[in-house]
Design a protein around this motif. Structure first.
Motif, PDB file in Angstrom:
ATOM      1  N   ARG A  28       0.827  -1.215   0.000  1.00 55.43           N
ATOM      2  CA  ARG A  28       0.000   0.000   0.000  1.00 55.43           C
ATOM      3  C   ARG A  28       0.856   1.258   0.000  1.00 55.43           C
ATOM      4  N   ALA A  29       1.945   1.241   0.760  1.00 56.93           N
ATOM      5  CA  ALA A  29       2.814   2.413   0.857  1.00 56.93           C
ATOM      6  C   ALA A  29       3.468   2.759  -0.474  1.00 56.93           C
ATOM      7  N   SER A  30       3.647   1.761  -1.310  1.00 53.48           N
ATOM      8  CA  SER A  30       4.291   2.006  -2.612  1.00 53.48           C
ATOM      9  C   SER A  30       3.350   2.680  -3.617  1.00 53.48           C
ATOM     10  N   GLN A  31       2.070   2.736  -3.288  1.00 57.84           N
ATOM     11  CA  GLN A  31       1.104   3.348  -4.197  1.00 57.84           C
ATOM     12  C   GLN A  31       1.078   4.862  -4.018  1.00 57.84           C
ATOM     13  N   ALA A  32       0.988   5.590  -5.130  1.00 60.92           N
ATOM     14  CA  ALA A  32       1.063   7.056  -5.102  1.00 60.92           C
ATOM     15  C   ALA A  32      -0.078   7.704  -4.326  1.00 60.92           C
ATOM     16  N   ILE A  33      -1.219   7.024  -4.244  1.00 66.00           N
ATOM     17  CA  ILE A  33      -2.376   7.626  -3.559  1.00 66.00           C
ATOM     18  C   ILE A  33      -2.284   7.523  -2.041  1.00 66.00           C
ATOM     19  N   THR A  34      -1.340   6.717  -1.542  1.00 60.03           N
ATOM     20  CA  THR A  34      -1.238   6.507  -0.092  1.00 60.03           C
ATOM     21  C   THR A  34      -0.517   7.669   0.579  1.00 60.03           C
ATOM     22  N   LEU A  35      -1.182   8.263   1.582  1.00 60.35           N
ATOM     23  CA  LEU A  35      -0.619   9.410   2.300  1.00 60.35           C
ATOM     24  C   LEU A  35       0.063   8.990   3.594  1.00 60.35           C
ATOM     25  N   GLY A  36      -0.452   7.938   4.220  1.00 59.87           N
ATOM     26  CA  GLY A  36       0.144   7.510   5.475  1.00 59.87           C
ATOM     27  C   GLY A  36      -0.327   6.124   5.876  1.00 59.87           C
ATOM     28  N   VAL A  37       0.521   5.425   6.603  1.00 60.42           N
ATOM     29  CA  VAL A  37       0.183   4.106   7.137  1.00 60.42           C
ATOM     30  C   VAL A  37       0.511   4.122   8.629  1.00 60.42           C
ATOM     31  N   LEU A  38      -0.481   3.766   9.459  1.00 62.40           N
ATOM     32  CA  LEU A  38      -0.299   3.783  10.905  1.00 62.40           C
ATOM     33  C   LEU A  38      -0.696   2.431  11.494  1.00 62.40           C
ATOM     34  N   MET A  39      -0.033   2.057  12.557  1.00 59.93           N
ATOM     35  CA  MET A  39      -0.331   0.814  13.262  1.00 59.93           C
ATOM     36  C   MET A  39      -0.792   1.153  14.680  1.00 59.93           C
ATOM     37  N   VAL A  40      -2.010   0.708  15.003  1.00 60.44           N
ATOM     38  CA  VAL A  40      -2.563   0.927  16.334  1.00 60.44           C
ATOM     39  C   VAL A  40      -2.603  -0.414  17.054  1.00 60.44           C
ATOM     40  N   GLU A  41      -1.935  -0.498  18.192  1.00 56.89           N
ATOM     41  CA  GLU A  41      -1.881  -1.744  18.947  1.00 56.89           C
ATOM     42  C   GLU A  41      -2.863  -1.705  20.110  1.00 56.89           C
ATOM     43  N   LYS A  42      -3.458  -2.847  20.393  1.00 60.85           N
ATOM     44  CA  LYS A  42      -4.395  -2.939  21.513  1.00 60.85           C
ATOM     45  C   LYS A  42      -3.665  -2.655  22.821  1.00 60.85           C
ATOM     46  N   LYS A  43      -4.284  -1.830  23.649  1.00 63.13           N
ATOM     47  CA  LYS A  43      -3.694  -1.550  24.945  1.00 63.13           C
ATOM     48  C   LYS A  43      -3.879  -2.751  25.857  1.00 63.13           C
ATOM     49  N   GLN A  44      -2.956  -2.920  26.767  1.00 64.84           N
ATOM     50  CA  GLN A  44      -2.972  -4.090  27.651  1.00 64.84           C
ATOM     51  C   GLN A  44      -4.315  -4.227  28.372  1.00 64.84           C
ATOM     52  N   LYS A  45      -4.899  -5.418  28.291  1.00 63.58           N
ATOM     53  CA  LYS A  45      -6.155  -5.768  28.966  1.00 63.58           C
ATOM     54  C   LYS A  45      -7.356  -4.953  28.499  1.00 63.58           C
ATOM     55  N   SER A  46      -7.203  -4.216  27.426  1.00 65.22           N
ATOM     56  CA  SER A  46      -8.335  -3.421  26.947  1.00 65.22           C
ATOM     57  C   SER A  46      -8.340  -3.386  25.427  1.00 65.22           C
ATOM     58  N   GLY A  47      -9.480  -3.776  24.839  1.00 62.49           N
ATOM     59  CA  GLY A  47      -9.568  -3.774  23.392  1.00 62.49           C
ATOM     60  C   GLY A  47     -10.668  -2.874  22.876  1.00 62.49           C
ATOM     61  N   TYR A  48     -11.224  -2.024  23.770  1.00 59.88           N
ATOM     62  CA  TYR A  48     -12.373  -1.220  23.340  1.00 59.88           C
ATOM     63  C   TYR A  48     -11.987  -0.190  22.272  1.00 59.88           C
ATOM     64  N   SER A  49     -10.756   0.310  22.330  1.00 62.71           N
ATOM     65  CA  SER A  49     -10.365   1.333  21.352  1.00 62.71           C
ATOM     66  C   SER A  49      -9.988   0.733  19.995  1.00 62.71           C
ATOM     67  N   THR A  50      -9.730  -0.570  19.972  1.00 57.09           N
ATOM     68  CA  THR A  50      -9.387  -1.227  18.705  1.00 57.09           C
ATOM     69  C   THR A  50     -10.454  -2.242  18.296  1.00 57.09           C
ATOM     70  N   ASP A  51     -11.661  -2.090  18.834  1.00 58.00           N
ATOM     71  CA  ASP A  51     -12.785  -2.985  18.505  1.00 58.00           C
ATOM     72  C   ASP A  51     -12.443  -4.451  18.775  1.00 58.00           C
ATOM     73  N   SER A  52     -11.674  -4.686  19.824  1.00 58.43           N
ATOM     74  CA  SER A  52     -11.246  -6.012  20.290  1.00 58.43           C
ATOM     75  C   SER A  52     -10.140  -6.644  19.432  1.00 58.43           C
ATOM     76  N   PHE A  53      -9.665  -5.945  18.393  1.00 58.26           N
ATOM     77  CA  PHE A  53      -8.575  -6.478  17.571  1.00 58.26           C
ATOM     78  C   PHE A  53      -7.240  -6.201  18.241  1.00 58.26           C
ATOM     79  N   ASP A  54      -6.260  -7.065  17.934  1.00 54.70           N
ATOM     80  CA  ASP A  54      -4.921  -6.868  18.502  1.00 54.70           C
ATOM     81  C   ASP A  54      -4.205  -5.700  17.843  1.00 54.70           C
ATOM     82  N   ASP A  55      -4.480  -5.515  16.559  1.00 51.71           N
ATOM     83  CA  ASP A  55      -3.850  -4.420  15.814  1.00 51.71           C
ATOM     84  C   ASP A  55      -4.816  -3.852  14.788  1.00 51.71           C
ATOM     85  N   ILE A  56      -4.714  -2.547  14.587  1.00 49.44           N
ATOM     86  CA  ILE A  56      -5.438  -1.866  13.508  1.00 49.44           C
ATOM     87  C   ILE A  56      -4.399  -1.267  12.577  1.00 49.44           C
TER      88      ILE A  56
END
Length: 291
Positions: free
Chosen positions: A12-40
């Motif tokens: 995705r990063a190699s594509q000209a239309i991509t402006l940014g790529v971010l990784m959001v990690e689940k906080k310890q013992k809490s997944g409410y901010s990442t919809d229960s996923f380990d990573d976004i």
């Protein structure tokens, strides 16, 4: 999981239309901010056929979600506050790719919260506050106490969010934690509503009395944006108001907000004759400038 997802985001990063790529990690013992996923995996693009595309992945006992979002959709979320998680994601995420400092500039913009953006957000929250408050009061007067209670709880949430924005901050998922520090009076009102041992009728009665002042004291700042726009013309039809790009954001709350501002003498009705005897086109104009 970053190593596992690297081939995906590098493509995705190699594509000209991509402006940014971010990784959001689940906080310890809490997944409410990442919809229960380990990573976004949040990928921001200039444009796409869909404003939002989501794909889910799993690896061993982990799960991840990739969100590809257009720049336009992201700005809409930020302005309207319809996806409050996005603020936390951008602030806490690990930046994996940033084209021409787009992500860094976005972080600065969110941190500094330009006043014009604040004014619009305060207007939108104020409109929602008035809608919930007016509807809640009408239900209360009709002795529909449980429905009135629901509207009042929502109105206090909008009042809390308005107070946070007024103080130059973005409302977070934990808005009451913010309000407790910024506006303890509003927090106390909310606490009394939900924790009091009084009857629902008595709680609502006391709240309507107490919140009247808090709403009134924020009317000028809450109405500032709409009055700025209305002052650009001598008067407006309702359809013209709803067709105006910035005012269309108020959506279904606009009619109730206008009536409230008329009651507070910040907006007045301008009647224009029609062909029908005794029937007038109802138009609106601002009576004063607040900024």
């Amino acid at each position: 999981m970053e190593d596992i997802l690297r081939p995906i985001y590098q493509e995705r990063a190699s594509q000209a239309i991509t402006l940014g790529v971010l990784m959001v990690e689940k906080k310890q013992k809490s997944g409410y901010s990442t919809d229960s996923f380990d990573d976004i995996l949040l990928i921001i693009v200039k444009e796409a056929e869909q404003p939002l595309f989501i794909k889910h992945y799993s690896y061993h006992d982990k799960k991840a979600a990739m969100h590809i979002i257009t720049q336009t959709q992201l700005q809409e979320w930020i302005l309207l506050g319809t996806n409050r998680k996005i603020f936390e994601w951008i602030q806490d995420a690990k930046v994996l790719f940033d084209r021409n400092d787009y992500v860094e500039n976005l972080k600065v913009e969110l941190r500094e919260f330009p006043f014009n953006g604040r004014k619009i957000k305060m207007g939108l929250e104020f409109a929602k506050l008035i809608r919930r408050y007016v509807d809640g009061k009408a239900l209360f007067e009709n002795r529909q106490f449980l429905d009135a209670y629901n509207h009042v709880v929502h109105s206090l949430h909008h009042l809390a969010r308005l107070a946070v924005i007024e103080n130059g901050l973005h409302p977070e998922l934990t808005v009451w934690h913010q309000v407790k520090q910024i506006e303890p009076e509003i927090f106390k009102l909310y606490e009394e509503l939900i924790c009091s041992e009084e009857t629902i009728e008595k709680r609502l009665e006391l709240l309507f009395l107490a919140s009247e002042f808090l709403i009134h004291s924020r009317t000028n700042i809450g109405a500032s944006h709409i009055l700025d726009v209305l002052n650009e013309k001598e008067y407006w039809s309702f359809n013209e108001i709803m067709s105006e790009k910035e005012l269309s954001l108020y959506s279904v709350d606009m009619a109730v907000l206008l009536e409230y501002l008329i009651e507070k003498h910040l907006v007045e009705v301008v009647n224009i004759e029609t062909k029908g005897h005794g029937v007038f086109h109802r138009n609106y104009r601002a009576t004063k400038k607040l900024s």
